[in-house]
Design an enzyme around this catalytic site. Structure first.
Site, PDB file in Angstrom:
ATOM      1  N   LYS A 137      32.352  44.071  53.353  1.00 21.59           N
ATOM      2  CA  LYS A 137      31.239  43.685  54.214  1.00 21.59           C
ATOM      3  C   LYS A 137      31.702  42.494  55.049  1.00 21.59           C
ATOM      4  CE  LYS A 137      28.057  41.238  54.887  1.00 21.59           C
ATOM      5  NZ  LYS A 137      27.725  40.412  56.113  1.00 21.59           N
ATOM      6  N   GLU A 140      35.580  31.784  46.924  1.00 22.95           N
ATOM      7  CA  GLU A 140      36.336  30.762  47.670  1.00 22.95           C
ATOM      8  C   GLU A 140      35.350  30.179  48.666  1.00 22.95           C
ATOM      9  OE1 GLU A 140      37.795  28.957  50.621  1.00 22.95           O
ATOM     10  OE2 GLU A 140      38.810  30.822  51.180  1.00 22.95           O
ATOM     11  N   CYS A 157      37.757  26.147  56.034  1.00 22.98           N
ATOM     12  CA  CYS A 157      37.318  25.483  54.809  1.00 22.98           C
ATOM     13  C   CYS A 157      38.338  24.456  54.343  1.00 22.98           C
ATOM     14  CB  CYS A 157      37.033  26.506  53.720  1.00 22.98           C
ATOM     15  SG  CYS A 157      38.331  27.728  53.529  1.00 22.98           S
ATOM     16  N   GLU A 178      30.158  19.538  54.725  1.00 23.44           N
ATOM     17  CA  GLU A 178      31.094  20.350  55.490  1.00 23.44           C
ATOM     18  C   GLU A 178      30.498  20.646  56.860  1.00 23.44           C
ATOM     19  OE1 GLU A 178      34.020  24.107  54.719  1.00 23.44           O
ATOM     20  OE2 GLU A 178      31.918  24.370  54.149  1.00 23.44           O
TER      21      GLU A 178
END
Length: 496
Positions: free
Chosen positions: A190, A266, A301, A400
């Site tokens: 997906k 992750e 990331c 973040e």
């Protein structure tokens, strides 16, 4: 990258076509749902319409993957034969490299040079590496009692659901698909609704390479619908996800509410990059710090978004980073000279700009950038942005941002640097610049991060694992260790 001009890339973009249908059981399927627009962040224009999948399409894809695993040939092929198919996928990725790079650049704003040289190189190398590894995995037979034979075998886990983000759409899909296929699993992918084009091309290319029907299926759709359906599906044995920590929590809940499938995550990062006064090359350290936060528009990331610099060299380093930020060529991703392209979309650009506003409100000093630019293009472009005088309690230092925004924090001694580096809920990556071997070892051990780069950043290859600690996730992509996510250990005890 081959010598292709900006004008030629623009010409190819105008004629670029890809079917937006799902790829299920080896064939394209429109599904019964509606469609959504694949909008290019470079100019805000619609590239094509994509079939919008829901529970029905996920059910069909999982059923195909289940049949392919339970009764199909893939798990029963000799590992060397599976490996040959993966290598053929790598060969076709190389053959179609220009078209796939164009798809990546159009869908998420990555500079075409980076899409070709970095994104496609990673995908090609991943399929080839796991293809070559497939027949080199071994089982175990420990020395047990003299009247018994113990066997420890690795068996494929079954149907793998893979949900991947838009920032490295082919790289991160490959990191999950290739080891799962090498182990003998089947996969339902997906992709992000922001980057379906390259994933659909990959699915069709894999079928063309000889992957049996149902072994790799691609279902489009948004996370709260298609992603949720995949996470809750009782016939999915393993779920591998790369994305935000918030969404990772959802997948853990989906597993708890369904069949307790294994979930490998992750997730986000707020990676520190520590520069000590004894850095072997201060100019290189500063240049790498700038490259690391502005590469891929900061949409990584692992981006070194917190630059921790000793106070004795802080201003020198910041000036060098600011100078680089102001020189950086921001523009059309299809221009081979572009160094930083467009952010993935309006909503994401707005979130990044909100963080910039918050940084100003909190009292950090804006040294470069901060403004939206190239508004006449219709695209989503932002200046490379640098803040200094950032304090560890500020949102700039804790949350973040996932954009080209650097936060600089000064420290006075090594213990303070380590405390600042670890003062985050994340633990994905870190950087350290020093000439002292003992310092390199001691600080690397003290940093709570899955990867520590010393006197470099974002280096490595497929022989080394990648993944996080703390709220950056669990499990590892890349290397032999990735196989562990897609296999089950079975013990067989034979009494002699």
């Amino acid at each position: 990258m081959p010598d292709i001009t900006h004008d030629e890339w623009l010409r190819r973009a105008k004629t670029f076509e890809v079917s937006g249908a799902h790829h299920i059981d080896g064939a394209d399927e429109d599904g019964g749902g509606g469609v959504f627009a694949a909008v290019s962040p470079r100019d805000g224009q619609v590239v094509t319409e994509i079939a919008d999948g829901g529970a029905a399409e996920v059910d069909a894809a999982v059923a195909a993957a289940r049949r392919a695993f339970d009764t199909g040939p893939w798990p029963r092929l000799a590992p060397a034969e599976r490996g040959r198919v993966l290598v053929r996928i790598a060969d076709l990725l190389e053959e179609r490299r220009e078209a796939l790079a164009l798809a990546v650049s159009l869908e998420m704003g990555k500079p075409i040079t980076d899409a070709y040289d970095i994104e496609l190189r990673a995908a090609i190398n991943t399929f080839r590496w796991y293809g070559q590894l497939a027949d080199k995995l071994t089982d175990e037979s420990p020395h047990s009692a003299p009247d018994a034979l113990a066997l420890i075998t690795r068996e494929p886990s079954g149907v793998v659901g893979a949900v991947v983000p838009w920032n490295f759409p082919l790289t991160l899909a490959s990191w999950k698909i290739a080891p799962a296929l090498a182990a003998g699993c089947t996969v339902v992918l997906k992709p992000s609704e922001n980057s379906p084009l390259s994933a659909l091309l990959l699915g069709r290319l894999a079928t063309e390479a000889g992957l049996p029907p149902g072994v790799l299926n691609v279902v489009n759709g948004n996370g709260p619908v298609a992603g949720r359906a995949l996470g809750l599906h009782p016939d999915v044995d393993v779920l591998a996800f790369t994305g935000s920590t918030a969404v990772g929590r959802h997948f853990l809940r989906y597993a708890a509410d369904s069949n307790l499938k294994r979930v490998w995550l992750e997730l986000g990062g707020k990676s520190p990059n520590i520069i000590l006064p004894d850095a072997p090359d201060l100019e290189k350290a500063a240049a790498t710090a700038a490259w690391g936060i502005f590469f891929n528009q900061g949409e990584m990331c692992t981006a070194p978004s917190r630059l921790l610099v000793h106070s004795s060299i802080a201003e020198r380093v910041v000036e060098a980073v600011v100078a680089r930020a102001r020189q950086l060529r921001v523009g059309d991703p299809l221009d081979p000279a572009t160094e930083m392209g467009a952010l993935v979309g309006e909503a994401h650009l707005s979130r990044v700009r909100d963080h910039i506003g918050t940084g100003l409100d909190e009292g950090a000093r804006l040294r470069a950038g901060g403004r939206r630019i190239l508004t006449g293009t219709g695209g989503t472009y932002l200046e490379p942005t640098v803040f200094d005088r950032v304090e560890s309690g500020m949102r700039l230092a804790r949350e973040e941002i996932f954009g080209p925004v650097l936060s600089v924090l000064a420290f006075d001694d090594l213990d303070e640097a380590v405390r600042l580096a670890n003062a985050t809920e994340y633990g994905l990556a870190a950087g350290l610049w020093t000439s002292d071997l003992s310092t390199a070892h001691r600080v690397s051990r003290a940093l709570k991060a899955g990867t520590v780069w010393v006197n470099c950043y974002e280096e490595g290859d497929l022989t080394v694992p990648f993944g996080g600690m703390k709220q950056s996730g669990n499990g590892r992509d890349k290397s032999v260790h990735a196989i562990e996510k897609y296999t089950e250990l079975k013990t067989t005890w034979i009494q002699l």
